[in-house]
Design a protein around this motif. Structure first.
Motif, PDB file in Angstrom:
ATOM      1  N   PRO A  70      38.597  44.419  31.469  1.00 56.29           N
ATOM      2  CA  PRO A  70      38.702  43.109  30.812  1.00 56.29           C
ATOM      3  C   PRO A  70      39.727  43.160  29.688  1.00 56.29           C
ATOM      4  CG  PRO A  70      36.685  44.219  30.166  1.00 56.29           C
ATOM      5  CD  PRO A  70      37.266  45.033  31.282  1.00 56.29           C
ATOM      6  N   LEU A  71      40.400  42.057  29.482  1.00 58.75           N
ATOM      7  CA  LEU A  71      41.493  42.019  28.517  1.00 58.75           C
ATOM      8  C   LEU A  71      40.988  41.739  27.109  1.00 58.75           C
ATOM      9  CD1 LEU A  71      44.032  39.892  30.583  1.00 58.75           C
ATOM     10  CD2 LEU A  71      44.092  42.365  30.223  1.00 58.75           C
ATOM     11  N   ALA A  72      41.325  42.603  26.175  1.00 57.74           N
ATOM     12  CA  ALA A  72      41.023  42.356  24.767  1.00 57.74           C
ATOM     13  C   ALA A  72      41.958  41.278  24.234  1.00 57.74           C
ATOM     14  CB  ALA A  72      41.189  43.637  23.960  1.00 57.74           C
ATOM     15  N   ASN A  73      41.552  40.638  23.140  1.00 59.30           N
ATOM     16  CA  ASN A  73      42.415  39.640  22.510  1.00 59.30           C
ATOM     17  C   ASN A  73      43.727  40.270  22.067  1.00 59.30           C
ATOM     18  OD1 ASN A  73      39.395  38.508  21.296  1.00 59.30           O
ATOM     19  ND2 ASN A  73      40.706  37.134  22.458  1.00 59.30           N
ATOM     20  N   CYS A  74      44.818  39.589  22.348  1.00 62.92           N
ATOM     21  CA  CYS A  74      46.178  40.028  22.028  1.00 62.92           C
ATOM     22  C   CYS A  74      46.553  41.353  22.707  1.00 62.92           C
ATOM     23  CB  CYS A  74      46.401  40.101  20.519  1.00 62.92           C
ATOM     24  SG  CYS A  74      47.051  38.545  19.844  1.00 62.92           S
ATOM     25  N   SER A  75      45.888  41.682  23.797  1.00 67.98           N
ATOM     26  CA  SER A  75      46.343  42.824  24.596  1.00 67.98           C
ATOM     27  C   SER A  75      47.623  42.433  25.323  1.00 67.98           C
ATOM     28  CB  SER A  75      45.270  43.244  25.592  1.00 67.98           C
ATOM     29  OG  SER A  75      44.949  42.179  26.471  1.00 67.98           O
ATOM     30  N   VAL A  76      48.402  43.449  25.665  1.00 62.55           N
ATOM     31  CA  VAL A  76      49.735  43.237  26.246  1.00 62.55           C
ATOM     32  C   VAL A  76      49.807  43.853  27.638  1.00 62.55           C
ATOM     33  CG1 VAL A  76      52.192  43.814  26.016  1.00 62.55           C
ATOM     34  CG2 VAL A  76      50.847  43.179  23.987  1.00 62.55           C
ATOM     35  N   LEU A 118      53.005  39.636  29.188  1.00 55.75           N
ATOM     36  CA  LEU A 118      51.904  38.680  29.167  1.00 55.75           C
ATOM     37  C   LEU A 118      50.913  39.087  28.072  1.00 55.75           C
ATOM     38  CD1 LEU A 118      52.423  39.512  32.505  1.00 55.75           C
ATOM     39  CD2 LEU A 118      51.394  37.257  32.609  1.00 55.75           C
ATOM     40  N   VAL A 119      50.636  38.160  27.160  1.00 50.09           N
ATOM     41  CA  VAL A 119      49.740  38.426  26.033  1.00 50.09           C
ATOM     42  C   VAL A 119      48.552  37.477  26.123  1.00 50.09           C
ATOM     43  CG1 VAL A 119      49.509  38.441  23.517  1.00 50.09           C
ATOM     44  CG2 VAL A 119      51.667  39.143  24.587  1.00 50.09           C
ATOM     45  N   ARG A 120      47.351  38.039  26.073  1.00 53.79           N
ATOM     46  CA  ARG A 120      46.171  37.185  25.944  1.00 53.79           C
ATOM     47  C   ARG A 120      46.113  36.694  24.495  1.00 53.79           C
ATOM     48  NH1 ARG A 120      39.812  38.372  25.440  1.00 53.79           N
ATOM     49  NH2 ARG A 120      39.133  36.232  25.789  1.00 53.79           N
ATOM     50  N   HIS A 121      45.700  35.460  24.287  1.00 50.85           N
ATOM     51  CA  HIS A 121      45.637  34.880  22.945  1.00 50.85           C
ATOM     52  C   HIS A 121      44.789  35.730  22.003  1.00 50.85           C
ATOM     53  CE1 HIS A 121      41.460  33.554  23.455  1.00 50.85           C
ATOM     54  NE2 HIS A 121      41.799  33.198  24.690  1.00 50.85           N
ATOM     55  N   GLY A 122      45.004  35.552  20.704  1.00 53.46           N
ATOM     56  CA  GLY A 122      44.210  36.249  19.705  1.00 53.46           C
ATOM     57  C   GLY A 122      42.768  35.782  19.701  1.00 53.46           C
ATOM     58  N   GLN A 123      41.935  36.532  18.991  1.00 59.23           N
ATOM     59  CA  GLN A 123      40.525  36.169  18.916  1.00 59.23           C
ATOM     60  C   GLN A 123      40.376  34.729  18.412  1.00 59.23           C
ATOM     61  OE1 GLN A 123      37.804  37.261  15.601  1.00 59.23           O
ATOM     62  NE2 GLN A 123      36.888  38.661  17.097  1.00 59.23           N
ATOM     63  N   SER A 124      39.528  33.958  19.079  1.00 56.89           N
ATOM     64  CA  SER A 124      39.303  32.564  18.695  1.00 56.89           C
ATOM     65  C   SER A 124      37.890  32.380  18.165  1.00 56.89           C
ATOM     66  CB  SER A 124      39.526  31.643  19.903  1.00 56.89           C
ATOM     67  OG  SER A 124      38.471  31.806  20.846  1.00 56.89           O
ATOM     68  N   THR A 125      37.652  31.247  17.523  1.00 57.76           N
ATOM     69  CA  THR A 125      36.295  30.931  17.083  1.00 57.76           C
ATOM     70  C   THR A 125      35.381  30.758  18.289  1.00 57.76           C
ATOM     71  OG1 THR A 125      36.832  28.561  16.979  1.00 57.76           O
ATOM     72  CG2 THR A 125      37.103  29.861  14.959  1.00 57.76           C
ATOM     73  N   GLY A 126      35.950  30.359  19.422  1.00 64.12           N
ATOM     74  CA  GLY A 126      35.169  30.245  20.641  1.00 64.12           C
ATOM     75  C   GLY A 126      34.721  31.604  21.162  1.00 64.12           C
ATOM     76  N   ASN A 127      35.573  32.620  21.044  1.00 61.57           N
ATOM     77  CA  ASN A 127      35.172  33.973  21.426  1.00 61.57           C
ATOM     78  C   ASN A 127      33.970  34.428  20.616  1.00 61.57           C
ATOM     79  OD1 ASN A 127      38.617  35.057  21.751  1.00 61.57           O
ATOM     80  ND2 ASN A 127      37.262  34.316  23.343  1.00 61.57           N
ATOM     81  N   ALA A 143      54.037  29.323  26.282  1.00 58.67           N
ATOM     82  CA  ALA A 143      52.639  29.376  25.866  1.00 58.67           C
ATOM     83  C   ALA A 143      51.810  28.316  26.561  1.00 58.67           C
ATOM     84  CB  ALA A 143      52.532  29.174  24.351  1.00 58.67           C
ATOM     85  N   SER A 144      50.549  28.649  26.776  1.00 60.01           N
ATOM     86  CA  SER A 144      49.559  27.656  27.157  1.00 60.01           C
ATOM     87  C   SER A 144      49.485  26.590  26.067  1.00 60.01           C
ATOM     88  CB  SER A 144      48.194  28.346  27.291  1.00 60.01           C
ATOM     89  OG  SER A 144      47.129  27.416  27.179  1.00 60.01           O
ATOM     90  N   PRO A 145      49.260  25.331  26.439  1.00 60.63           N
ATOM     91  CA  PRO A 145      49.139  24.286  25.419  1.00 60.63           C
ATOM     92  C   PRO A 145      47.822  24.344  24.658  1.00 60.63           C
ATOM     93  CG  PRO A 145      48.744  23.362  27.591  1.00 60.63           C
ATOM     94  CD  PRO A 145      49.195  24.778  27.812  1.00 60.63           C
ATOM     95  N   TYR A 146      46.849  25.149  25.117  1.00 55.58           N
ATOM     96  CA  TYR A 146      45.583  25.268  24.407  1.00 55.58           C
ATOM     97  C   TYR A 146      45.842  25.886  23.034  1.00 55.58           C
ATOM     98  CZ  TYR A 146      42.646  23.939  28.373  1.00 55.58           C
ATOM     99  OH  TYR A 146      42.032  23.241  29.375  1.00 55.58           O
ATOM    100  N   ARG A 147      45.186  25.350  22.021  1.00 55.83           N
ATOM    101  CA  ARG A 147      45.526  25.675  20.638  1.00 55.83           C
ATOM    102  C   ARG A 147      45.516  27.175  20.355  1.00 55.83           C
ATOM    103  NH1 ARG A 147      42.443  23.426  15.155  1.00 55.83           N
ATOM    104  NH2 ARG A 147      43.620  24.732  13.683  1.00 55.83           N
ATOM    105  N   ARG A 148      44.491  27.896  20.815  1.00 59.81           N
ATOM    106  CA  ARG A 148      44.374  29.318  20.503  1.00 59.81           C
ATOM    107  C   ARG A 148      45.531  30.124  21.063  1.00 59.81           C
ATOM    108  NH1 ARG A 148      40.534  27.588  24.012  1.00 59.81           N
ATOM    109  NH2 ARG A 148      40.158  28.651  26.001  1.00 59.81           N
ATOM    110  N   ALA A 149      46.052  29.707  22.224  1.00 54.60           N
ATOM    111  CA  ALA A 149      47.182  30.404  22.815  1.00 54.60           C
ATOM    112  C   ALA A 149      48.495  29.955  22.189  1.00 54.60           C
ATOM    113  CB  ALA A 149      47.214  30.179  24.327  1.00 54.60           C
TER     114      ALA A 149
END
Length: 255
Positions: free
Chosen positions: A207-213, A13-22, A77-83
């Motif tokens: 808490p999960l960092a961006n792109c943590s595994v 399971l991978v959290r999405h990369g850093q987004s402009t929203g983050n 993948a989630s359908p949300y763009r960042r993911a």
């Protein structure tokens, strides 16, 4: 999960990369703003340049580090763009390296819906919905459902459905999921048979960092936790410590 049932050979399971929203959320918190300054709807928030580099780094790590989890056969993948863009970048890197990997979208991996709270910081919620902030404090994060949105419990229910489907469709395969913080944490709830107190403690303390595994391996017919919130893949791409939750952490009456 039932040991008698078939399982994927491994699950990552991978959290999405850093987004402009983050980035916008971190700025809003640092300036005590009530609103996060994001133009797009939540489903359309893109990756930042760092987020795109993080996604490529995950694929590089999977294919070149013998200590990494096995290369996936399928990405969901989630359908949300960042993911989805994170998953697509991973898939492109794997395919460029000669790996035949399948990429699918599954709406059960989407971000938690915050309803009326969407786009607000903790300060904004307390200022605009004080009664709801107090109700959330009383009910607790796991069961509280913002008006028009989802509780963590709601997310857990769709995660249970997703994981049950993996047993049927992808038994014996290596599966990688790209999603969001609340979804990954609720996957841990289901896979590790955690209770409300345990999963919320994990969320607060790890808490999960961006792109943590977070990875599981098959062991005796079960999926067993192998690593949680691992940032090895993205340490060299200047991962920041701005893991952002799906909701304001400080939503408490008077808090």
């Amino acid at each position: 999960m039932n040991a008698a049932l078939p399982q994927p050979a491994g699950l990552v399971l991978v959290r999405h990369g850093q987004s402009t929203g983050n980035l916008a959320d971190a700025h809003a918190r640092s300036t005590d703003a009530e609103v996060v300054d994001v133009e797009e709807r939540d489903a359309d928030v893109p990756l930042s340049p760092l987020g795109r580099a993080q996604a490529a780094a995950v694929a590089h790590w999977l294919t070149r580090d013998p200590a990494a989890p096995p290369v996936p056969d399928v990405l969901l993948a989630s359908p949300y763009r960042r993911a989805h863009d994170t998953a697509r970048a991973i898939a492109q890197e794997l395919r460029a390296g000669g790996r035949d990997v399948e990429l699918r979208t599954d709406e059960r991996l989407r971000e938690r819906d915050l309803g009326w709270w969407d786009g607000l910081t903790g300060r904004g919620v307390r200022a605009r919905f004080p009664e709801e902030a107090e109700r959330r404090r009383r009910i607790g994060k796991f069961y509280y459902r913002p008006p028009g949105g989802e509780s963590w419990c709601d997310v857990a229910l769709r995660v249970r459905s997703l994981l049950a489907g993996l047993r049927e469709e992808h038994a014996g395969r290596q599966v990688l999921l790209v999603s969001h913080q609340a979804v990954v944490m609720n996957a841990r709830l289901v896979l590790e048979d955690l209770d409300e107190e345990s999963v919320l403690r994990l969320d607060a303390e790890q808490p999960l960092a961006n792109c943590s595994v977070t990875a599981y391996r098959a062991d005796g017919g079960r999926l067993v936790l192998d690593r949680a919130g691992d940032t090895t893949a993205v340490r060299d791409v200047r991962v920041t410590d701005d893991a952002v939750d799906d909701e304001p952490r400080d939503v408490q009456a008077g808090g």
